[in-house]
Design an enzyme around this catalytic site. Structure first.
Site, PDB file in Angstrom:
ATOM      1  N   LYS A  54       0.633  -7.812   9.676  1.00 40.57           N
ATOM      2  CA  LYS A  54       1.937  -7.508   9.070  1.00 40.57           C
ATOM      3  C   LYS A  54       2.687  -6.507   9.946  1.00 40.57           C
ATOM      4  O   LYS A  54       3.891  -6.633  10.172  1.00 40.57           O
ATOM      5  CB  LYS A  54       1.739  -6.961   7.643  1.00 40.57           C
ATOM      6  CG  LYS A  54       1.307  -8.049   6.681  1.00 40.57           C
ATOM      7  CD  LYS A  54       0.753  -7.524   5.379  1.00 40.57           C
ATOM      8  CE  LYS A  54       0.166  -8.685   4.575  1.00 40.57           C
ATOM      9  NZ  LYS A  54      -0.570  -8.264   3.384  1.00 40.57           N
ATOM     10  N   GLN A  98      -2.002  -3.125   0.023  1.00 42.30           N
ATOM     11  CA  GLN A  98      -2.907  -4.211   0.411  1.00 42.30           C
ATOM     12  C   GLN A  98      -3.999  -4.370  -0.653  1.00 42.30           C
ATOM     13  O   GLN A  98      -4.697  -3.412  -0.990  1.00 42.30           O
ATOM     14  CB  GLN A  98      -3.523  -3.907   1.788  1.00 42.30           C
ATOM     15  CG  GLN A  98      -4.391  -5.018   2.329  1.00 42.30           C
ATOM     16  CD  GLN A  98      -3.612  -6.319   2.592  1.00 42.30           C
ATOM     17  OE1 GLN A  98      -2.529  -6.300   3.156  1.00 42.30           O
ATOM     18  NE2 GLN A  98      -4.164  -7.439   2.161  1.00 42.30           N
ATOM     19  N   ASP A 121       6.227  -7.673  -1.993  1.00 45.04           N
ATOM     20  CA  ASP A 121       5.205  -8.699  -2.257  1.00 45.04           C
ATOM     21  C   ASP A 121       5.625  -9.604  -3.416  1.00 45.04           C
ATOM     22  O   ASP A 121       5.082 -10.695  -3.590  1.00 45.04           O
ATOM     23  CB  ASP A 121       3.867  -8.021  -2.624  1.00 45.04           C
ATOM     24  CG  ASP A 121       2.844  -8.121  -1.505  1.00 45.04           C
ATOM     25  OD1 ASP A 121       2.985  -9.011  -0.650  1.00 45.04           O
ATOM     26  OD2 ASP A 121       1.900  -7.309  -1.503  1.00 45.04           O
TER      27      ASP A 121
END
Ligand code: NAP
Length: 295
Positions: A54, A98, A121
């Site tokens: 990422k 995460q 997200d």
């Protein structure tokens, strides 16, 4: 029939190139460089790889990234304090925690603490709710990436029968909502589904996110179907594979995603799109109508 391979690497590269141009335009207009903050707890090697990928994607297109690499022993209260600080930091556009988090931390509690307009997200109940009411704002990355793939390959879900196997909050459920929004007739299957093979056999578009290697057998698949394999499983020999028996399925399907190189790169491309979108929302933060009238 041998299926056409849906090349997620190629499509993600195309998206990243477009984003690079958008970000350069922002620079020309003296707009802020968007910033993504990523938080990783502990030293799980797979999570570390995802975070690195990422970060690389951010660097490659001109999004700033900052990382918080914290010990697995970090308490929930400490993590929530960090999120609160990032929520009020005007230089941060997107916050990504995460997953999975260590067992002593309540993931739902943590994800709900992120402000919805920084939830790149797309996991916050607000953003999932927006998708439910057909007004998506920041859309969950994996399903969004899959919709981009379908569009790129000219697959219009309207009127088609779509079957989603897996009903998790981050993959199956939002995927079903995306397909419904695109006017497919959608069936969602999960661990209590009876006669799974029969459900799968009806699918013009099949999306599988279960987490079991080669779970979907080739002979279940309708000839000519579009098969999207979200699964990422590591075999004992270290190889990655999906949830679909790829070699068998490619002899029946019309199109199919490989693992790796299918859905995975699209998830990252969608994350980059969401980060830019969040930055645009923040540019317009003075305009209170922005949440009611998404881009
Ligand atoms: P998850 O939270 O464990 O959810 C798995 C889903 O599969 C659940 O809905 C479960 O049903 C269902 N399931 C389990 N056994 C089943 C069975 N026998 N028959 C039918 N359904 C069954 O997993 P996830 O987070 O959604 O991830 C799924 C897979 O996608 C994993 O391999 C993960 O690594 C991968 N993934 C890939 C990406 C990417 O970017 N490519 C992104 C996210 C996830 P219940 O709801 O009834 O428990």
């Amino acid at each position: 029939m041998t299926a056409q391979i849906i090349d997620g690497k190629k499509v993600s590269q195309h998206i990243l190139t477009q984003l690079t141009q958008e970000l350069q335009k922002r620079q020309t207009h003296k707009l802020r460089q968007p910033c993504l903050a990523v938080v990783l707890l502990g030293d799980d090697p797979a999570s570390a790889v995802y975070v690195r990928n990422k970060q690389r994607a951010c660097e490659s297109i001109g999004i700033k990234s900052c990382q918080h690499l914290l010990p697995a022993s970090t308490t929930e209260a400490e993590l929530l304090r960090l999120i609160d600080a990032m929520n009020t930091d005007d230089t941060i556009d997107g916050i990504l925690i995460q997953l999975p988090l260590p067992a002593h931390i309540d993931s739902e509690h943590v994800l709900e603490r992120i402000l919805p307009d920084k939830d790149v997200d797309g996991f916050h109940p607000y953003n999932l709710g927006r998708l439910v009411v057909k007004k998506p704002l920041l859309r969950p990355c994996t399903p969004k990436g899959i919709m981009t793939l379908l569009s790129y390959y000219g697959v219009n879900p309207e009127g088609k029968k779509a079957v989603v196997v897996g009903a998790s909050n981050i993959v199956g459920r939002p995927q079903a909502l995306e397909l419904l929004l695109a006017k497919a007739t959608v069936t969602i299957c999960h661990s209590a589904t009876r006669h799974l093979a029969e459900e799968v056999a009806g699918a013009d578009i099949l999306v599988v996110g279960v987490g079991i290697p080669h779970f979907i057998q080739a002979e279940w698949i309708k000839p000519g179907a579009v098969v999207i394999d979200v699964g990422i499983n590591r075999l004992p020999d270290g190889q990655l594979c999906g949830d679909v028996d790829f070699e068998g399925a490619r002899q029946r399907a019309g199109m199919i995603t490989p693992v790796p190189g299918g859905v995975g790169p699209m998830t990252i491309a969608s994350l980059m799109e969401n980060t830019l979108k969040a930055a645009v929302l923040h540019d317009k933060a003075d305009d209170l109508s922005v949440v009611a009238n998404p881009l």
